[in-house]
Enzyme design. Structure first.
Site, PDB file in Angstrom:
ATOM      1  CD  GLU A   1      -4.446  -5.532   2.927  1.00 37.63           C
ATOM      2  OE1 GLU A   1      -5.303  -4.713   3.342  1.00 37.63           O
ATOM      3  OE2 GLU A   1      -3.236  -5.425   3.173  1.00 37.63           O
TER       4      GLU A   1
ATOM      5  CD  GLU B   1      -3.138  -1.063   2.069  1.00 38.22           C
ATOM      6  OE1 GLU B   1      -3.068  -0.252   3.013  1.00 38.22           O
ATOM      7  OE2 GLU B   1      -4.122  -1.813   1.889  1.00 38.22           O
TER       8      GLU B   1
HETATM    9  C1  LIG Z   1      -8.533  -3.267   6.984  1.00 38.07           C
HETATM   10  C2  LIG Z   1      -7.307  -3.426   7.762  1.00 38.07           C
HETATM   11  O1  LIG Z   1      -7.308  -4.033   8.794  1.00 38.07           O
HETATM   12  N1  LIG Z   1      -6.242  -2.919   7.248  1.00 38.07           N
HETATM   13  C3  LIG Z   1      -5.004  -2.977   7.938  1.00 38.07           C
HETATM   14  C4  LIG Z   1      -3.932  -3.364   6.996  1.00 38.07           C
HETATM   15  O2  LIG Z   1      -2.734  -3.526   7.696  1.00 38.07           O
HETATM   16  C5  LIG Z   1      -2.291  -2.442   8.446  1.00 38.07           C
HETATM   17  C6  LIG Z   1      -1.078  -2.880   9.182  1.00 38.07           C
HETATM   18  O3  LIG Z   1      -1.295  -4.062   9.903  1.00 38.07           O
HETATM   19  C7  LIG Z   1      -3.349  -1.873   9.371  1.00 38.07           C
HETATM   20  O4  LIG Z   1      -2.903  -0.655   9.894  1.00 38.07           O
HETATM   21  C8  LIG Z   1      -4.641  -1.680   8.601  1.00 38.07           C
HETATM   22  O5  LIG Z   1      -5.652  -1.273   9.487  1.00 38.07           O
END
Ligand SMILES: CC(=O)N[C@H]1CO[C@H](CO)[C@@H](O)[C@@H]1O
Ligand SMILES: *[C@@H]1O[C@H](CO)[C@@H](O)[C@H](O)[C@H]1NC(C)=O
Length: 333
Positions: A268, A160
């Site tokens: 995801e 991301e």
């Molecule tokens: C939706 C969700 O839980 N996203 C997570 C993706 O990963 C990061 C790091 O672990 C989280 O900060 C996000 O909330």
């Protein structure tokens, strides 16, 4: 190995959770990949290097057994760049964290499943956006070198990217590809991500179309996009916008993949454990299942032992994603 073949392995190895073979064969024939993000090793990200089982943890291998028994064949492992290669991207690995990672990866791949190594760093190292592409290439050469001979490992360049503009992201991803291949890791898929948190719904409007120019001598690039179904697409609410928001949000990205002759994966996705989200999630997977010429599969966010009472927890035995949502999606994968 295609998903269907995995059942032959899974049904002999995972006797404790074996469901009737006919039921297993019925599902899990649509996508090449289907699985879960397994969190833990990226937790406690303000504690560097951190202490194992205090600040971070390697998820339990028993969950892998359970999920393979359910027909899953891919697990994404978020890690921290600063824990695996501390101080400088051109440095060497930390032996403790490396051992934890390789043990977990090797367990997954020994079960016939794929393990995605995911530096969960949002295109940042020690808090700063990565602009040293040579250093990033060196980082990946070192990391991929640990798994050069294991074709079941997948390299996910970085989780991301965001708030860094789209123009530099291809440089970052190409450095990753070059580093992986320079390590002699030539049989593995490489997952690349785009800016704006690699959102599928904003893929064509946030500048990520410039990633079409990436090159790989092995031609094994997969475009990893993320897609949540809550109102702002952030994956922070248990509510979904509508029953059809999933297919709506990924249509433009699907068309981009087709037009550019690329492969994609939803790395995801999630929705809350309620009727509207279950419809939204199954709508998205059904749509993807009709477009498997470009979509290789999907991974739920998230599993792992430390989520507690989390709205999307896929952790057995009591995570709400596991108990409520998983039975709805298994027939679609
Ligand atoms: C939706 C969700 O839980 N996203 C997570 C993706 O990963 C990061 C790091 O672990 C989280 O900060 C996000 O909330
Ligand atoms: C390596 O990382 C572990 C935690 O994973 C930490 O306890 C240890 O101090 C680190 N070693 C070095 C040399 O930094």
């Amino acid at each position: 190995m295609r998903f269907g073949d995995l059942f032959l392995v899974a049904s002999t190895v995972v006797l404790a959770v074996a469901a009737p073979t006919a039921e297993k064969k019925k599902r899990a024939k649509i996508f090449q990949f289907f699985g879960v993000n397994e969190s833990g090793a990226e937790f406690g990200n303000t504690a560097i290097p951190g202490r194992v089982d205090k600040d971070y943890t390697w998820p339990p291998t028993s969950t892998i057994d359970t999920m393979v028994g359910k027909g899953m064949n891919i697990f994404r492992i978020p890690i921290m760049m600063e824990r695996i290669i501390p101080t400088s991207m051109t440095g060497t690995t930390n032996a403790t964290y490396q051992a934890g990672l390789t043990n977990y990866v090797n367990y997954i791949t020994s079960k016939g499943a794929y393990a995605i190594v995911d530096p969960h760093n949002f295109a940042r190292y020690n808090g700063a956006v990565i602009t040293d592409y040579t250093g990033f290439q060196a980082f990946w050469k070192t990391l991929a070198g640990l798994f050069a001979s294991n074709s079941k490992v997948i390299f996910d360049c970085n989780n991301e990217p965001h708030d860094m503009g789209s123009a530099s992201v291809p440089n970052l991803m190409q450095a990753c590809i070059n580093g992986v291949r320079a390590a002699g890791a030539t049989s593995q898929y490489i997952f690349v991500e785009g800016t704006s948190y690699s959102g599928a719904w904003t893929w064509t409007t946030s500048g990520n179309t410039n990633l079409a120019s990436l090159t790989d001598p092995q031609n094994m690039i997969v475009y990893e996009m993320h897609q949540y179904l809550d109102s702002d697409g952030s994956g922070t609410s248990a509510n979904c916008v509508s029953a059809t928001i999933g297919s709506e949000r990924i249509t433009a990205a699907t068309n981009w993949l087709k037009t550019n002759n690329k492969k994609g994966i939803i790395g995801e996705f999630a929705g809350g454990a309620n009727a509207q989200c279950e419809s939204a999630v199954t709508d998205m997977l059904t749509y993807m299942g009709k477009n498997t010429d470009v979509w290789l599969g999907a991974l739920w966010w998230g599993g792992g032992p430390w989520w507690g009472n989390y709205i999307y927890s896929m952790e057995p035995p009591s995570g709400v994603g596991y108990t409520d949502v998983l039975p709805k999606i298994l027939p679609l994968i």
